[in-house]
Design an enzyme around this catalytic site. Structure first.
Site, PDB file in Angstrom:
ATOM      1  N   ASN A  43       0.828  -1.192   0.000  1.00 56.40           N
ATOM      2  CA  ASN A  43       0.000   0.000   0.000  1.00 56.40           C
ATOM      3  C   ASN A  43       0.871   1.254   0.000  1.00 56.40           C
ATOM      4  O   ASN A  43       1.965   1.272   0.562  1.00 56.40           O
ATOM      5  CB  ASN A  43      -1.001   0.000   1.160  1.00 56.40           C
ATOM      6  CG  ASN A  43      -0.397  -0.100   2.532  1.00 56.40           C
ATOM      7  OD1 ASN A  43       0.521  -0.886   2.762  1.00 56.40           O
ATOM      8  ND2 ASN A  43      -0.918   0.677   3.470  1.00 56.40           N
ATOM      9  N   GLU A  56      -2.958  -4.841  -3.129  1.00 52.15           N
ATOM     10  CA  GLU A  56      -3.453  -5.711  -4.192  1.00 52.15           C
ATOM     11  C   GLU A  56      -3.430  -4.984  -5.538  1.00 52.15           C
ATOM     12  O   GLU A  56      -3.056  -5.561  -6.557  1.00 52.15           O
ATOM     13  CB  GLU A  56      -4.889  -6.174  -3.891  1.00 52.15           C
ATOM     14  CG  GLU A  56      -5.025  -6.938  -2.599  1.00 52.15           C
ATOM     15  CD  GLU A  56      -5.341  -6.056  -1.386  1.00 52.15           C
ATOM     16  OE1 GLU A  56      -5.957  -6.569  -0.447  1.00 52.15           O
ATOM     17  OE2 GLU A  56      -4.965  -4.865  -1.374  1.00 52.15           O
ATOM     18  N   CYS A  87     -10.236  -4.713   0.389  1.00 46.56           N
ATOM     19  CA  CYS A  87     -11.338  -3.749   0.374  1.00 46.56           C
ATOM     20  C   CYS A  87     -12.260  -4.058  -0.805  1.00 46.56           C
ATOM     21  O   CYS A  87     -11.926  -4.864  -1.685  1.00 46.56           O
ATOM     22  CB  CYS A  87     -10.801  -2.322   0.293  1.00 46.56           C
ATOM     23  SG  CYS A  87     -10.118  -1.876  -1.327  1.00 46.56           S
TER      24      CYS A  87
END
Length: 134
Positions: A43, A56, A87
């Site tokens: 991230n 991701e 998410c």
């Protein structure tokens, strides 16, 4: 011949590179393609919160940049008491490049793992077939 690093090892390592100065919540992801290649991402936060990038999404971008477009297996790790699912946006991104039976392992840095599938993460996913009339 040495054993190739596992998705868990690679996701754990790339997690350390995460840029998370605002939340201090580092996430790492590793994706294996049917060819056996592995792509990783972490991230990357931004002071303008909506402009950050999930782990991701970073791994998927690396896969696409390398010329591949199918995920065979995914692994996501974060420092959390329980395995953290992707998410909603990343669930849709995973569904774009995976069959519904592709395994997604969610893990904690303490070694707790939960395995699910892309289809279980996003039942009724929006897909290409929804756009057939366009």
């Amino acid at each position: 011949m040495s054993r190739p690093e596992s998705l868990a090892d690679l996701a754990r390592a790339v997690r350390e590179n995460a840029y998370a100065p605002y939340s201090n919540f580092k996430v790492g992801a590793a994706l294996r393609t049917p060819s056996g290649h592995v792509y990783t991402g972490c991230n990357v936060e931004n002071v303008a919160y909506p402009e950050g990038t999930c782990a991701e999404a970073g791994a998927i971008a690396a896969m696409i940049a390398a010329g591949e477009s199918e995920i065979a297996e995914a692994y996501v790790i974060a420092d959390s008491p329980n395995p953290v699912p992707p998410c909603g946006g990343c669930r849709q991104k995973l569904a774009e490049f995976s069959k519904s039976d592709v395994h997604v392992t969610m893990a904690t840095t303490d070694g707790v793992e939960k395995v699910t599938t892309v289809g279980d993460l996003l039942p009724g996913a929006f897909g290409r077939d929804h756009m057939e009339n366009t």
